[in-house]
Write an enzyme that holds these catalytic residues in place. Structure first.
Site, PDB file in Angstrom:
ATOM      1  N   SER A 265       0.827  -1.215   0.000  1.00 29.77           N
ATOM      2  CA  SER A 265       0.000   0.000   0.000  1.00 29.77           C
ATOM      3  C   SER A 265       0.861   1.265   0.000  1.00 29.77           C
ATOM      4  CB  SER A 265      -0.914  -0.004   1.223  1.00 29.77           C
ATOM      5  OG  SER A 265      -0.095  -0.174   2.387  1.00 29.77           O
TER       6      SER A 265
ATOM      7  N   GLY B 106       1.162   0.892  -4.878  1.00 30.79           N
ATOM      8  CA  GLY B 106       0.107  -0.019  -4.443  1.00 30.79           C
ATOM      9  C   GLY B 106      -1.231   0.688  -4.286  1.00 30.79           C
TER      10      GLY B 106
ATOM     11  N   PHE C 229       0.897  -2.410   5.973  1.00 31.42           N
ATOM     12  CA  PHE C 229       1.803  -2.579   7.111  1.00 31.42           C
ATOM     13  C   PHE C 229       1.432  -1.480   8.108  1.00 31.42           C
ATOM     14  CE2 PHE C 229       5.753  -1.911   9.418  1.00 31.42           C
ATOM     15  CZ  PHE C 229       6.126  -3.211   9.715  1.00 31.42           C
TER      16      PHE C 229
ATOM     17  N   ALA D 134       4.298   6.597 -10.330  1.00 31.30           N
ATOM     18  CA  ALA D 134       3.017   6.398  -9.647  1.00 31.30           C
ATOM     19  C   ALA D 134       2.208   7.691  -9.549  1.00 31.30           C
ATOM     20  CB  ALA D 134       3.260   5.824  -8.259  1.00 31.30           C
TER      21      ALA D 134
ATOM     22  N   LYS E  85      16.791  -1.778 -15.614  1.00 23.88           N
ATOM     23  CA  LYS E  85      16.796  -0.379 -16.065  1.00 23.88           C
ATOM     24  C   LYS E  85      17.246   0.582 -14.964  1.00 23.88           C
ATOM     25  CE  LYS E  85      13.127   0.850 -13.771  1.00 23.88           C
ATOM     26  NZ  LYS E  85      11.724   0.973 -13.527  1.00 23.88           N
TER      27      LYS E  85
ATOM     28  N   ARG F 130      14.395   8.274  -8.643  1.00 21.66           N
ATOM     29  CA  ARG F 130      15.447   8.313  -7.629  1.00 21.66           C
ATOM     30  C   ARG F 130      16.798   7.821  -8.080  1.00 21.66           C
ATOM     31  NH1 ARG F 130      12.765   4.134  -3.441  1.00 21.66           N
ATOM     32  NH2 ARG F 130      10.625   4.649  -3.959  1.00 21.66           N
TER      33      ARG F 130
ATOM     34  N   GLN G  76      16.820   1.476  -5.734  1.00 20.44           N
ATOM     35  CA  GLN G  76      16.818   0.066  -6.112  1.00 20.44           C
ATOM     36  C   GLN G  76      18.002  -0.291  -7.007  1.00 20.44           C
ATOM     37  OE1 GLN G  76      14.426  -2.176  -4.884  1.00 20.44           O
ATOM     38  NE2 GLN G  76      15.956  -3.560  -5.713  1.00 20.44           N
TER      39      GLN G  76
END
Lengths: 361, 361
Positions: A12, A16, A42, A155, A206, A272, A301
């Site tokens: 979420s 999400g 969570f 998003a 990527k 980011r 990431q």
């Protein structure tokens, strides 16, 4: 009367919650699905109130997607088991590092015949083997099929209903078309392909290229250089995927879907990972300090993925064939200065290979 | 002693002058080439002085590439015949609309065995047939082979020696490798491919997509939408090229070279065509007025290319299969309002085609 199917969303965050908004609206139009969409949250306490209660009262994820209304048939639940019990479609959209524990907790509670769809971008490191897919963790732990949805989807822009597209990768055609029906809206267009492995890998790799794009900008290079970094990174993505996953139904055309070239472009111009790359070139700070400073402690990431990919390349002595992947990792670890990045491009194997491209035809 | 070869550059705008700088330096290292590189300049008077004389005295194209030194072995000439007589390699880098007359003027003066290399991005319209390649005009008028060099190369950045790459397309391998030697520097890396037709067509068609990218931005859409426009435009480029030029040695891999995806990206994030697209979405002015206002009267190549491509699609009733190409043309002609552009993307054939991509595999 046929029994209706049920969707649960595991996660979420901003992505999400955005997907919950879309799926929540779409199921209302689908005869074969229950209206209620459960979303696992969570639990956190926000100004003395539980986040799940705030979401269910205000129909808004006030922490991760403030200002965007969720349909009232989306119900936030803090308990994983009651969120997923009886679900036919499980949408995984949680941070990479929680996936393993979530799968283990879910295992005893799954409905027979259910399937997953992962929206998570990343890879697992398996010592001695190299990297493995996050969906393989889902497939193997839960013993269910797992599709993916990946694409050029910042998003916040999807939440604002700005036009974009995405790719569903599903080995099974009917599950692919069901997912298209769950996800598609007039502003969010879905293509369905069978190559779920290629789609997932593009989404993970990527992020490494985006750090490279940020490095180029930070070093003061312009649009030409950036396009070269994106293209050469794209060639490394393709080469890596075909070299290590060739037995799993890859298709060349996947690279031209939204999950391929389009997601790569969006990530190299925003997001980011590009930001961390820029900062690596313009400061002497460590990745950890930069993540704390620029991303509020969230991780980029691409830094993790680069480390996982590098370990795999290093074990096999393949660094020279993947100079962008290799050098991005070394610069992230501060083993090399950022300004050697462009040098690695000058000797890129894509330019040495005379009179043929690296492509497969 | 073997007779040395000679290069002439036909054109001296910012790209032509940048290339003269590179080729002028490279020939000095090449045993097989004469040191002198001739550059044809369309004569102009700048503050009472001839442009050719200024270039030859200052070793700088003060009008089109101010601030960048040319090597002294580059000699500017106002007369086409004396510029090209005895030349073994003719580099065409002049505005599209002058090419026909230049070829006709050159015809009687060519050295047997010479060949061309075109750096011009555009298409010819042939009434009743559709579009034809600018290199076919060179090949057919002059009866010589003609390679191309195309890539993600904003001239000003190449002139500043910022790292980038480019693609030489040459049906003949040895000419391809000779051109690589003439053009390559540590900051300008060349890949050589055989598919000269595909490379040239990508260079022309991407300008239409860039107008679309500018329209999206001007309409207030973000990064996701832009990536979708670039990708869907890329699919139309590929489809158009395979549909109309399939007999001429096309290769899928060309689309992933610098002349393909990288040039498309650069053009969609910078350059004049994007700028015109943005202005078409944010004003009510005509293309002619916008060109006068924003481009100092220079034309946006994509407007012309869109008109030529549209005529070909319209003759064959194929508008619906190429919604971006079609709608960009109609908006440029002010036959449609800019805000209908996004509507055409929602119904794009790439999304309707279930469970397979538009790709060729």
């Amino acid at each position: 009367m046929a029994i209706k199917k049920c969707v649960s969303i595991i996660g979420s965050g901003n992505w999400g919650s955005t997907i919950a908004k879309i799926v929540g609206r779409n199921v209302l139009q689908m005869e074969s699905f229950e209206d209620q969409v459960r979303m696992w949250v969570f639990e956190e306490i926000i100004n003395g109130q539980k986040l799940t209660e705030l979401i269910n009262k205000k129909h808004e994820n006030v922490k991760y997607l403030p200002g965007v209304k969720l349909p009232p048939n989306v119900v936030a639940l803090p308990d994983l088991e009651s969120c997923c019990q009886g679900a036919d479609v499980l949408i995984f959209v949680l941070p990479h590092q929680f996936l393993k524990n979530v799968c283990q907790a879910l295992k005893p509670h799954l409905k027979p015949g259910c399937y997953g769809c992962s929206l998570i971008k990343g890879l697992n490191r398996v010592p001695g083997v190299g990297v493995s897919l996050l969906t393989d963790l889902i497939r193997e732990t839960l013993n269910i099929p797992c599709a993916v949805m990946m694409g050029a989807n910042l998003a916040s822009e999807v939440a604002e209903e700005k036009f974009c597209e995405s790719t569903v990768g599903s080995l099974d055609r009917s599950r692919g078309l069901e997912l298209k029906e769950l996800f598609e809206t007039p502003y969010f267009r879905i293509s369905v392909i069978s190559d779920e492995i290629g789609a997932e890998l593009c989404g993970a790799l990527k992020n490494i290229v985006a750090i490279g794009a940020g490095l180029g900008e930070g070093l003061g290079y312009g649009e030409n250089t950036k396009a070269a970094i994106i293209r050469l990174g794209f060639m490394e993505m393709k080469r890596f995927i075909f070299q290590f996953f060739s037995k799993r139904g890859l298709q060349e055309s996947t690279f031209l879907e939204s999950c391929g070239v389009a997601d790569l472009i969006t990530t190299c111009y925003g997001g980011r990972n590009r930001k961390i790359g820029f900062a690596l070139a313009t400061t002497d700070k460590s990745v950890v300090d930069l993540e704390a400073e620029l991303l509020g402690g969230q991780s980029a990431q691409g830094v993790l993925t680069a480390a996982e990919v590098f370990a795999m390349l290093h074990d096999r002595g393949l660094e020279a064939e993947f100079p962008i992947f290799t050098m991005v990792h070394r610069i992230c670890q501060r083993q090399e200065k950022a300004n050697v990045f462009i040098e690695c491009l000058r000797r890129h194997p894509a330019h040495i290979c005379f009179y043929r491209s690296l492509g497969n035809n």
